[in-house]
Design a protein around this motif. Structure first.
Motif, PDB file in Angstrom:
ATOM      1  N   THR A  99       0.830  -1.200   0.000  1.00  0.00           N
ATOM      2  CA  THR A  99       0.000   0.000   0.000  1.00  0.00           C
ATOM      3  C   THR A  99       0.867   1.252   0.000  1.00  0.00           C
ATOM      4  O   THR A  99       0.604   2.191  -0.760  1.00  0.00           O
ATOM      5  N   LYS A 100       1.899   1.272   0.820  1.00  0.00           N
ATOM      6  CA  LYS A 100       2.804   2.420   0.856  1.00  0.00           C
ATOM      7  C   LYS A 100       3.467   2.636  -0.495  1.00  0.00           C
ATOM      8  O   LYS A 100       3.611   3.766  -0.959  1.00  0.00           O
ATOM      9  N   LYS A 101       3.863   1.541  -1.134  1.00  0.00           N
ATOM     10  CA  LYS A 101       4.519   1.635  -2.439  1.00  0.00           C
ATOM     11  C   LYS A 101       3.567   2.224  -3.476  1.00  0.00           C
ATOM     12  O   LYS A 101       3.943   3.086  -4.270  1.00  0.00           O
ATOM     13  N   LYS A 102       2.318   1.769  -3.457  1.00  0.00           N
ATOM     14  CA  LYS A 102       1.341   2.246  -4.426  1.00  0.00           C
ATOM     15  C   LYS A 102       1.047   3.734  -4.224  1.00  0.00           C
ATOM     16  O   LYS A 102       0.981   4.499  -5.187  1.00  0.00           O
ATOM     17  N   ILE A 103       0.914   4.147  -2.978  1.00  0.00           N
ATOM     18  CA  ILE A 103       0.661   5.555  -2.675  1.00  0.00           C
ATOM     19  C   ILE A 103       1.856   6.407  -3.073  1.00  0.00           C
ATOM     20  O   ILE A 103       1.701   7.494  -3.643  1.00  0.00           O
ATOM     21  N   SER A 121      -2.607   4.437 -10.130  1.00  0.00           N
ATOM     22  CA  SER A 121      -3.023   3.113  -9.684  1.00  0.00           C
ATOM     23  C   SER A 121      -4.073   3.321  -8.603  1.00  0.00           C
ATOM     24  O   SER A 121      -3.731   3.673  -7.472  1.00  0.00           O
ATOM     25  N   PRO A 122      -5.340   3.148  -8.932  1.00  0.00           N
ATOM     26  CA  PRO A 122      -6.373   3.390  -7.923  1.00  0.00           C
ATOM     27  C   PRO A 122      -6.248   2.413  -6.759  1.00  0.00           C
ATOM     28  O   PRO A 122      -5.905   1.252  -6.946  1.00  0.00           O
ATOM     29  N   LEU A 123      -6.514   2.917  -5.567  1.00  0.00           N
ATOM     30  CA  LEU A 123      -6.440   2.086  -4.376  1.00  0.00           C
ATOM     31  C   LEU A 123      -7.706   1.258  -4.234  1.00  0.00           C
ATOM     32  O   LEU A 123      -8.807   1.738  -4.494  1.00  0.00           O
ATOM     33  N   ASP A 131      -4.668   2.786   4.448  1.00  0.00           N
ATOM     34  CA  ASP A 131      -4.213   4.174   4.417  1.00  0.00           C
ATOM     35  C   ASP A 131      -4.857   4.982   5.541  1.00  0.00           C
ATOM     36  O   ASP A 131      -4.206   5.820   6.159  1.00  0.00           O
ATOM     37  N   ARG A 132      -6.120   4.736   5.831  1.00  0.00           N
ATOM     38  CA  ARG A 132      -6.788   5.445   6.933  1.00  0.00           C
ATOM     39  C   ARG A 132      -6.128   5.117   8.269  1.00  0.00           C
ATOM     40  O   ARG A 132      -6.006   5.992   9.125  1.00  0.00           O
ATOM     41  N   ILE A 133      -5.712   3.886   8.429  1.00  0.00           N
ATOM     42  CA  ILE A 133      -5.076   3.477   9.687  1.00  0.00           C
ATOM     43  C   ILE A 133      -3.677   4.085   9.810  1.00  0.00           C
ATOM     44  O   ILE A 133      -3.313   4.632  10.841  1.00  0.00           O
ATOM     45  N   ALA A 139       1.503  11.495   4.765  1.00  0.00           N
ATOM     46  CA  ALA A 139       2.963  11.546   4.822  1.00  0.00           C
ATOM     47  C   ALA A 139       3.551  11.697   3.425  1.00  0.00           C
ATOM     48  O   ALA A 139       4.550  12.377   3.230  1.00  0.00           O
ATOM     49  N   ALA A 140       2.914  11.060   2.445  1.00  0.00           N
ATOM     50  CA  ALA A 140       3.426  11.109   1.070  1.00  0.00           C
ATOM     51  C   ALA A 140       3.129  12.455   0.417  1.00  0.00           C
ATOM     52  O   ALA A 140       3.864  12.889  -0.461  1.00  0.00           O
ATOM     53  N   THR A 141       2.036  13.098   0.825  1.00  0.00           N
ATOM     54  CA  THR A 141       1.655  14.382   0.238  1.00  0.00           C
ATOM     55  C   THR A 141       1.414  15.387   1.356  1.00  0.00           C
ATOM     56  O   THR A 141       0.329  15.466   1.914  1.00  0.00           O
TER      57      THR A 141
END
Length: 161
Positions: A99-103, A121-123, A131-133, A139-141
């Motif tokens: 998930t972190k990689k995709k974001i 790449s839609p989540l 991501d909510r947790i 952090a990425a944006t």
């Protein structure tokens, strides 16, 4: 014997037969059910410190292990596959990592310059819950103009899903 037959005979002497034994290994892949993923996310939403892997104030390592064992029992109650607490921790770590990689890839594509198509790449719903947790998107944006870009990505993701 002529020279050609001597050469052929010499070639036969230089040939070595090498016997290679191949071992065939069968591995059993455990496919986690969607019900187990749902329970995993719901339980870790209740306990974000456990989900983040951050040490909890006043918690000992044995208490954290106890929490993972309780979670493993809940997850195993939802059907096969049956896993140990350590295996469930690995599943969760892999989910977080993907998930972190995709974001991060989505965020970097927002900042990319040059030609080529915009790659988003839609989540999935599961990834959105993770991501909510973990608050990875924040952090990425960081705030500011990038935040508006992140909101634009999120609206695009909702259109694709």
């Amino acid at each position: 014997m002529d020279n050609s037959s001597k050469k052929a005979g010499n070639n036969r002497k230089n040939i070595r037969i090498i016997k290679i034994d191949f071992l065939v290994y069968f591995t059993v892949f455990k496919k986690t059910s969607s019900a187990q993923f749902d329970v995993l996310v719901k339980e870790l939403e209740k306990n974000p410190d456990l989900a983040k892997g951050a040490p909890m104030f006043g918690a000992s390592k044995s208490l954290v292990e106890l929490q993972w064992n309780e979670l493993a029992n809940k997850l195993n109650a939802h059907g096969p596959p049956q896993r140990t607490a350590t295996e469930w921790k690995k599943i969760w770590a892999d989910l977080k990592s993907r998930t972190k990689k995709k974001i991060a890839e989505n965020a970097s594509s927002m900042h990319a310059t040059g030609g080529g198509p915009f790659r988003l790449s839609p989540l999935t719903d599961l990834e959105k819950a993770i991501d909510r947790i973990l608050l990875v998107s924040k952090a990425a944006t960081p705030s500011g103009t990038v935040l508006r870009q992140a909101q634009a990505i999120e609206s695009l993701q909702d259109k694709f899903v």
